[in-house]
Design a protein around this motif. Structure first.
Motif, PDB file in Angstrom:
ATOM      1  N   GLU A 226     -16.513 -15.196   4.004  1.00 63.89           N
ATOM      2  CA  GLU A 226     -15.535 -14.201   3.522  1.00 63.89           C
ATOM      3  C   GLU A 226     -16.160 -12.817   3.418  1.00 63.89           C
ATOM      4  O   GLU A 226     -15.588 -11.827   3.878  1.00 63.89           O
ATOM      5  CB  GLU A 226     -15.004 -14.654   2.145  1.00 63.89           C
ATOM      6  CG  GLU A 226     -13.930 -13.744   1.556  1.00 63.89           C
ATOM      7  CD  GLU A 226     -14.500 -12.548   0.799  1.00 63.89           C
ATOM      8  OE1 GLU A 226     -13.813 -11.485   0.796  1.00 63.89           O
ATOM      9  OE2 GLU A 226     -15.615 -12.646   0.239  1.00 63.89           O
ATOM     10  N   ARG A 227     -17.350 -12.721   2.827  1.00 59.15           N
ATOM     11  CA  ARG A 227     -17.966 -11.419   2.587  1.00 59.15           C
ATOM     12  C   ARG A 227     -18.313 -10.705   3.887  1.00 59.15           C
ATOM     13  O   ARG A 227     -18.191  -9.482   3.994  1.00 59.15           O
ATOM     14  CB  ARG A 227     -19.217 -11.591   1.706  1.00 59.15           C
ATOM     15  CG  ARG A 227     -19.932 -10.295   1.295  1.00 59.15           C
ATOM     16  CD  ARG A 227     -19.021  -9.326   0.521  1.00 59.15           C
ATOM     17  NE  ARG A 227     -18.304  -9.966  -0.551  1.00 59.15           N
ATOM     18  CZ  ARG A 227     -18.778 -10.174  -1.776  1.00 59.15           C
ATOM     19  NH1 ARG A 227     -19.995  -9.766  -2.085  1.00 59.15           N
ATOM     20  NH2 ARG A 227     -18.039 -10.757  -2.698  1.00 59.15           N
ATOM     21  N   LEU A 228     -18.760 -11.455   4.892  1.00 59.01           N
ATOM     22  CA  LEU A 228     -19.216 -10.843   6.139  1.00 59.01           C
ATOM     23  C   LEU A 228     -18.133 -10.794   7.213  1.00 59.01           C
ATOM     24  O   LEU A 228     -18.354 -10.256   8.298  1.00 59.01           O
ATOM     25  CB  LEU A 228     -20.441 -11.595   6.682  1.00 59.01           C
ATOM     26  CG  LEU A 228     -21.648 -11.663   5.740  1.00 59.01           C
ATOM     27  CD1 LEU A 228     -22.778 -12.438   6.390  1.00 59.01           C
ATOM     28  CD2 LEU A 228     -22.109 -10.263   5.340  1.00 59.01           C
TER      29      LEU A 228
ATOM     30  N   PHE B 250     -21.480  10.574   6.621  1.00 56.02           N
ATOM     31  CA  PHE B 250     -20.436   9.540   6.495  1.00 56.02           C
ATOM     32  C   PHE B 250     -20.930   8.173   6.974  1.00 56.02           C
ATOM     33  O   PHE B 250     -20.149   7.288   7.293  1.00 56.02           O
ATOM     34  CB  PHE B 250     -19.160   9.948   7.239  1.00 56.02           C
ATOM     35  CG  PHE B 250     -19.340  10.329   8.693  1.00 56.02           C
ATOM     36  CD1 PHE B 250     -19.341   9.361   9.694  1.00 56.02           C
ATOM     37  CD2 PHE B 250     -19.493  11.659   9.056  1.00 56.02           C
ATOM     38  CE1 PHE B 250     -19.491   9.707  11.029  1.00 56.02           C
ATOM     39  CE2 PHE B 250     -19.656  12.016  10.398  1.00 56.02           C
ATOM     40  CZ  PHE B 250     -19.645  11.037  11.387  1.00 56.02           C
ATOM     41  N   ALA B 251     -22.262   7.982   6.979  1.00 57.81           N
ATOM     42  CA  ALA B 251     -22.836   6.715   7.449  1.00 57.81           C
ATOM     43  C   ALA B 251     -22.454   5.546   6.549  1.00 57.81           C
ATOM     44  O   ALA B 251     -22.431   4.393   6.997  1.00 57.81           O
ATOM     45  CB  ALA B 251     -24.352   6.819   7.542  1.00 57.81           C
ATOM     46  N   HIS B 252     -22.149   5.813   5.278  1.00 58.13           N
ATOM     47  CA  HIS B 252     -21.788   4.731   4.352  1.00 58.13           C
ATOM     48  C   HIS B 252     -20.388   4.187   4.615  1.00 58.13           C
ATOM     49  O   HIS B 252     -20.046   3.107   4.128  1.00 58.13           O
ATOM     50  CB  HIS B 252     -21.870   5.234   2.907  1.00 58.13           C
ATOM     51  CG  HIS B 252     -20.903   6.336   2.604  1.00 58.13           C
ATOM     52  ND1 HIS B 252     -21.090   7.625   3.057  1.00 58.13           N
ATOM     53  CD2 HIS B 252     -19.738   6.343   1.898  1.00 58.13           C
ATOM     54  CE1 HIS B 252     -20.086   8.383   2.639  1.00 58.13           C
ATOM     55  NE2 HIS B 252     -19.252   7.623   1.945  1.00 58.13           N
ATOM     56  N   LYS B 253     -19.589   4.894   5.395  1.00 51.89           N
ATOM     57  CA  LYS B 253     -18.205   4.482   5.628  1.00 51.89           C
ATOM     58  C   LYS B 253     -18.103   3.485   6.779  1.00 51.89           C
ATOM     59  O   LYS B 253     -18.829   3.587   7.771  1.00 51.89           O
ATOM     60  CB  LYS B 253     -17.332   5.696   5.955  1.00 51.89           C
ATOM     61  CG  LYS B 253     -17.173   6.696   4.828  1.00 51.89           C
ATOM     62  CD  LYS B 253     -16.227   7.820   5.256  1.00 51.89           C
ATOM     63  CE  LYS B 253     -16.042   8.844   4.154  1.00 51.89           C
ATOM     64  NZ  LYS B 253     -15.110   9.922   4.578  1.00 51.89           N
ATOM     65  N   ALA B 254     -17.170   2.524   6.653  1.00 46.79           N
ATOM     66  CA  ALA B 254     -16.832   1.661   7.789  1.00 46.79           C
ATOM     67  C   ALA B 254     -16.055   2.516   8.790  1.00 46.79           C
ATOM     68  O   ALA B 254     -15.491   3.565   8.432  1.00 46.79           O
ATOM     69  CB  ALA B 254     -15.985   0.485   7.316  1.00 46.79           C
TER      70      ALA B 254
ATOM     71  N   ASP C 282     -16.733  -2.500   3.709  1.00 46.64           N
ATOM     72  CA  ASP C 282     -16.114  -1.188   3.509  1.00 46.64           C
ATOM     73  C   ASP C 282     -16.436  -0.599   2.132  1.00 46.64           C
ATOM     74  O   ASP C 282     -15.766   0.318   1.676  1.00 46.64           O
ATOM     75  CB  ASP C 282     -14.602  -1.267   3.700  1.00 46.64           C
ATOM     76  CG  ASP C 282     -13.941  -2.288   2.781  1.00 46.64           C
ATOM     77  OD1 ASP C 282     -14.665  -2.955   2.020  1.00 46.64           O
ATOM     78  OD2 ASP C 282     -12.706  -2.415   2.833  1.00 46.64           O
ATOM     79  N   GLN C 283     -17.471  -1.148   1.475  1.00 45.67           N
ATOM     80  CA  GLN C 283     -17.896  -0.611   0.178  1.00 45.67           C
ATOM     81  C   GLN C 283     -19.422  -0.576   0.116  1.00 45.67           C
ATOM     82  O   GLN C 283     -20.048  -1.224  -0.711  1.00 45.67           O
ATOM     83  CB  GLN C 283     -17.345  -1.464  -0.973  1.00 45.67           C
ATOM     84  CG  GLN C 283     -15.836  -1.406  -1.119  1.00 45.67           C
ATOM     85  CD  GLN C 283     -15.343  -2.256  -2.283  1.00 45.67           C
ATOM     86  OE1 GLN C 283     -16.093  -2.619  -3.176  1.00 45.67           O
ATOM     87  NE2 GLN C 283     -14.059  -2.586  -2.257  1.00 45.67           N
ATOM     88  N   VAL C 284     -20.008   0.188   1.000  1.00 43.90           N
ATOM     89  CA  VAL C 284     -21.468   0.258   1.104  1.00 43.90           C
ATOM     90  C   VAL C 284     -22.006   1.362   0.204  1.00 43.90           C
ATOM     91  O   VAL C 284     -21.552   2.505   0.260  1.00 43.90           O
ATOM     92  CB  VAL C 284     -21.889   0.502   2.564  1.00 43.90           C
ATOM     93  CG1 VAL C 284     -23.394   0.757   2.660  1.00 43.90           C
ATOM     94  CG2 VAL C 284     -21.500  -0.697   3.429  1.00 43.90           C
ATOM     95  N   ARG C 285     -22.950   0.992  -0.646  1.00 44.24           N
ATOM     96  CA  ARG C 285     -23.667   1.953  -1.480  1.00 44.24           C
ATOM     97  C   ARG C 285     -25.150   1.775  -1.183  1.00 44.24           C
ATOM     98  O   ARG C 285     -25.717   0.714  -1.469  1.00 44.24           O
ATOM     99  CB  ARG C 285     -23.403   1.683  -2.970  1.00 44.24           C
ATOM    100  CG  ARG C 285     -21.947   1.807  -3.378  1.00 44.24           C
ATOM    101  CD  ARG C 285     -21.478   3.256  -3.431  1.00 44.24           C
ATOM    102  NE  ARG C 285     -20.101   3.347  -3.891  1.00 44.24           N
ATOM    103  CZ  ARG C 285     -19.021   3.216  -3.104  1.00 44.24           C
ATOM    104  NH1 ARG C 285     -19.188   2.986  -1.806  1.00 44.24           N
ATOM    105  NH2 ARG C 285     -17.804   3.317  -3.592  1.00 44.24           N
TER     106      ARG C 285
END
Length: 601
Positions: free
Chosen positions: A219-221, A315-319, A395-398
């Motif tokens: 689910e997570r990946l 904007f590298a953290h964004k999907a 879609d929630q990368v920190r």
């Protein structure tokens, strides 16, 4: 497959997949440059033959089978074959010296050991006096088999012969009997810890642990039956087990085995997998390879690369779907000019999700690859949690965090910030070590030994509880943060911090030989080997400049004041690193005591 499948053990799932997806390719193995497919029906059939062959050579009910090999189809055939007849597989790192192999196989009470080739079987033969339960050594490769057999004719058999014994067996009903009584409480694998702080411990992973962990990972990946994965990290490690056997069996997805660990880069380009797992050292090496390639290209290409990194990093953290129209256009421009070629160069152009785990990584490395368009996320797990239990959402990368718990995993923090988890993923315990088990699992909670902190609603790994250092001035330091900051430099391969009870932070630093050698050659510096390169004044100045650059990103108290350049690479055979290349701090501090003391004179 339906949710009901998670009530089945892995061998039971293999049987079901062989019926549901009989003609679908489950595994591909590269041999002599050719990718050879194995369907789910073929996977099940060959595993049956291996299992029955193991019984034919004397494997007892519930007994343990050691595997000493690089990743290949025979590895998983042994694992699932043993499971089909009620056996338990124990992986051993093929890079391990004889004494380590002897310890694990003896402690695990292995009755049969399956080896890749003569090199590995020779290690087992050398240790056989320490293996009282050993009944058979099975050798996968034909080359050298006759020589091995001559040394112990009653003990050695070829893998093809083992399969032939199983194929000819009239005892096929035993598998149906085993599967009829096999439950999720049964042990699936014994995975030995790396032994970075002492003797390796055998973690018993049950089929229920695997079934509890797999749906959370899927689910997570965002994995599916169309996911493909190149298996290359050691299968004796839970992370590779998770993506080579656990998840693909439940999903029905494909796994590829390359020709060798040495051909991974080439295999990646050929396979172009949709999922990729790399430990931090892999990502650091890929980062270094790209830096070297761009340096060699020079001129316009290097300027485009640097401009692309600067433009796309914000904007590298964004999907991809979260980017604004302007961000999509900016990335598309640099993707066409430079990033696409670099993704092809490292073989990750088709990757839908890439993972880094098993050890801390510099946030700058994660940001670098995401800037190139590789969707890299940080995850966390350990042998005792049966695999991944924390992970970033796509879609929630920190940067600098490992996300939040996966499905079915509870977590809490102790008074000192130690992460503790509870759920079906928590392992059964350590084999023949109830004291260690009792210290690890308390009232159902697994004490991970890792200190974490909350950051923007996500968890950040601070360091191992036992590794946190206190300076002579009473300041707490997390060595992994300092070390990973330094390893962002593609000239620095290893950095081992010295700070506990010291007046300031010192370090032992190992250069990246390939990167520094190329740098030296471009400046016409003469050297003949690793040591002579390290001992040049110019290399010392280069490393000092990289340390200064890293120090600028750290708090004053965490900055490296003095360092010693190692004149050789840290080596597993010398006890300086584990088989998974984790630093054995105590061993290194002992080996380099003189050099360390010299830093503080």
């Amino acid at each position: 497959m339906t949710e009901l499948s998670y009530s089945l053990t892995l061998p039971q799932v293999l049987r079901e997949q062989s019926q549901r997806r009989a003609d679908v390719v489950a595994i591909r193995q590269k041999e002599h440059g050719i990718w050879k497919p194995l369907t789910w029906a073929g996977y099940h059939e060959r595993a049956r033959h291996v299992g029955l062959g193991l019984r034919a050579v004397g494997l007892s009910d519930g007994a343990h089978v050691g595997v000493l090999s690089e990743n290949r189809v025979e590895w998983v055939l042994t694992q699932l074959g043993a499971g089909l007849v009620g056996g338990v597989t124990v992986g051993v790192y093929p890079t391990s010296p004889t004494n380590e192999i002897a310890y694990v196989l003896a402690h695990a009470d292995a009755e049969v050991v399956v080896c890749e080739d003569q090199e590995q079987s020779d290690k087992v033969l050398e240790a056989r006096d320490q293996l009282p339960r050993l009944k058979k050594i099975v050798v996968m490769e034909r080359k050298g088999l006759d020589d091995t057999r001559e040394a112990a004719p009653d003990l050695v058999i070829g893998f093809a012969e083992l399969e032939a014994l199983g194929r000819a067996s009239s005892d096929g009903a035993v598998i149906d009997q085993v599967l009829a009584r096999q439950t999720l409480d049964d042990t699936a694998l014994i995975i030995y810890t790396s032994g970075s702080t002492g003797k390796p411990k055998g973690a018993m992973i049950s089929y229920g642990n695997v079934a509890a962990m797999a749906p959370g990972v899927i689910e997570r990946l965002g994995l599916s039956p169309t996911t493909s994965h190149l298996s290359y990290l050691p299968l004796c490690h839970v992370a590779e087990q998770m993506l080579t056997t656990f998840v693909p069996l439940y999903l029905g997805s494909r796994v590829d085995f390359g020709e060798s660990i040495r051909t991974v880069q080439e295999d990646l380009r050929e396979v172009a997998p949709t999922m990729f797992l790399g430990v931090p050292r892999i990502w650091e090496k890929l980062h270094s390879a790209i830096a070297i390639k761009m340096h060699e290209s020079g001129g316009l290409r290097q300027r485009l690369f640097e401009a692309g990194l600067k433009a796309c990093a914000p904007f590298a953290h964004k999907a991809a779907h979260q980017r604004s129209l302007g961000e999509k256009l900016t990335f598309g421009f640099y993707y066409g000019l430079i990033f696409r070629a670099l993704q092809n160069f490292i073989g990750l152009r088709r990757v839908g999700v890439a993972l880094t785990g098993a050890a801390p990584i510099s946030p700058a490395i994660v940001q670098f690859f995401r800037t190139l368009g590789v969707p890299l996320v940080e995850v966390y797990g350990m042998t005792e949690s049966s695999g991944m239990v924390l992970g970033q959402r796509l879609d929630q990368v920190r940067f600098g965090t490992v996300g939040v718990p996966t499905q079915g995993v509870e977590h809490r923090l102790s008074e000192v910030g130690e992460l503790q988890i509870r759920g079906g993923v928590v392992f059964k315990g350590y084999y023949k070590n109830p004291e260690a088990t009792a210290g690890s699992i308390v009232d159902g909670w697994l004490h991970t030994g890792d200190v974490v902190a909350e950051q923007d609603g996500q968890l950040r790994i601070v360091d191992r509880l036992k590794d946190i250092m206190i300076t002579a001035g009473g300041k707490n330091l997390t060595p992994s943060e300092i070390e990973n900051t330094m390893k962002t430099s593609h000239f620095i391969k290893e950095c081992v911090i010295v700070a506990d009870a010291r007046k300031f932070v010192g370090a032992l630093i190992q250069i990246d030989y390939e990167a520094v050698a190329q740098w030296a050659e471009s400046r016409n510096l003469s050297f003949t080997h690793f040591r002579s390169l390290v001992e040049t004044a110019e290399v010392r100045e280069l490393v000092q400049a990289e340390v200064d650059q890293g120090n600028a990103k750290l708090a004053e108290v965490a900055r490296i004041r003095r360092f010693h350049l190692l004149t050789k690479e840290l080596d597993h055979d010398d006890g300086e690193v584990t088989a998974t290349m984790k630093v054995r701090r105590s061993s290194i501090y002992k080996s380099y005591a003189t050099e360390i003391e010299a830093l503080y004179r």
